[in-house]
Design a protein around this motif. Structure first.
Motif, PDB file in Angstrom:
ATOM      1  N   ILE A   7      40.353  41.840  46.231  1.00  0.00           N
ATOM      2  CA  ILE A   7      41.196  43.025  46.458  1.00  0.00           C
ATOM      3  C   ILE A   7      41.018  43.960  45.272  1.00  0.00           C
ATOM      4  N   GLY A  38      49.464  44.868  57.489  1.00  0.00           N
ATOM      5  CA  GLY A  38      48.912  45.991  56.734  1.00  0.00           C
ATOM      6  C   GLY A  38      49.621  47.280  57.103  1.00  0.00           C
ATOM      7  N   MET A  58      39.310  44.632  52.281  1.00  0.00           N
ATOM      8  CA  MET A  58      39.233  43.518  51.342  1.00  0.00           C
ATOM      9  C   MET A  58      37.892  42.837  51.555  1.00  0.00           C
ATOM     10  N   PHE A  85      47.873  49.431  43.879  1.00  0.00           N
ATOM     11  CA  PHE A  85      47.532  48.441  44.906  1.00  0.00           C
ATOM     12  C   PHE A  85      47.478  47.008  44.379  1.00  0.00           C
ATOM     13  N   THR A  86      46.993  46.845  43.159  1.00  0.00           N
ATOM     14  CA  THR A  86      46.796  45.478  42.652  1.00  0.00           C
ATOM     15  C   THR A  86      47.552  45.178  41.363  1.00  0.00           C
ATOM     16  N   ASP A 140      48.577  45.475  47.698  1.00  0.00           N
ATOM     17  CA  ASP A 140      47.528  44.527  48.101  1.00  0.00           C
ATOM     18  C   ASP A 140      47.826  43.117  47.610  1.00  0.00           C
TER      19      ASP A 140
END
Length: 166
Positions: free
Chosen positions: A109, A164, A143, A59-60, A71
């Motif tokens: 995030i 999203g 978030m 995700f990050t 994200d």
């Protein structure tokens, strides 16, 4: 028996209603809702969006450990939508939550879920994605935004609703 004088209707309720309606229109027309208590959205728009990142692949971070993933892509898109550049700050959730509470971050995030323990330090967006955890449970991703920064939170949520993966 009939009175020689016609019965008078009170004009007071109409006058009070008219006055209240006029006052309400003036208040609504002069206000911008929602508002940020510290002006986070105004400061970020056309400037810098300060984003805390808790490492949580995919995700990050990407496979090399660099900021990337879904994200991070969402945040880059959100920043573009408000004319901002992103300044990343990597750290554990607890440190980032404290930094947000102290006014140093605009968004966090990194795998935050709707059951985050940091709600005393940040506001959470509505879930924008549901993922399956390693144990098979469905987890709703959110978030974080500063408490009281409602214009920023609403702006971010509108972006996430349109972009999203819910």
């Amino acid at each position: 028996m009939t009175s020689a004088y016609p019965r008078s209707r009170s004009r007071r309720p109409r006058a009070v209603s008219g006055l209240l309606l006029t006052l309400l229109i003036c208040v609504v027309a002069g206000c911008s809702w929602p508002r940020d208590t510290s002006g986070s959205l105004d400061a970020a728009a056309g400037g810098t969006l300060r984003v805390g990142v808790s490492v949580n692949p995919p995700f990050t971070t990407d496979e090399k450990g660099d900021i990337g993933g879904s994200d991070a892509t969402l945040i880059r898109g959100y920043a573009r939508s408000i004319g901002a550049v992103v300044r990343w700050q990597v750290g554990p959730e607890s440190v980032l939550a404290d930094e947000m509470r102290n006014g140093g971050l605009d968004v966090i995030i990194g795998g935050l879920t709707s059951k985050s323990p940091w709600t005393d330090k940040m506001a959470l967006t509505r879930p924008y994605r549901t993922v399956t955890a390693r144990d098979g449970r469905s987890v709703k991703m959110v978030m974080g935004a500063p408490l009281g920064e409602n214009a920023l939170l609403v702006s971010l949520e509108k972006y996430l609703a349109g972009h999203g993966a819910q």
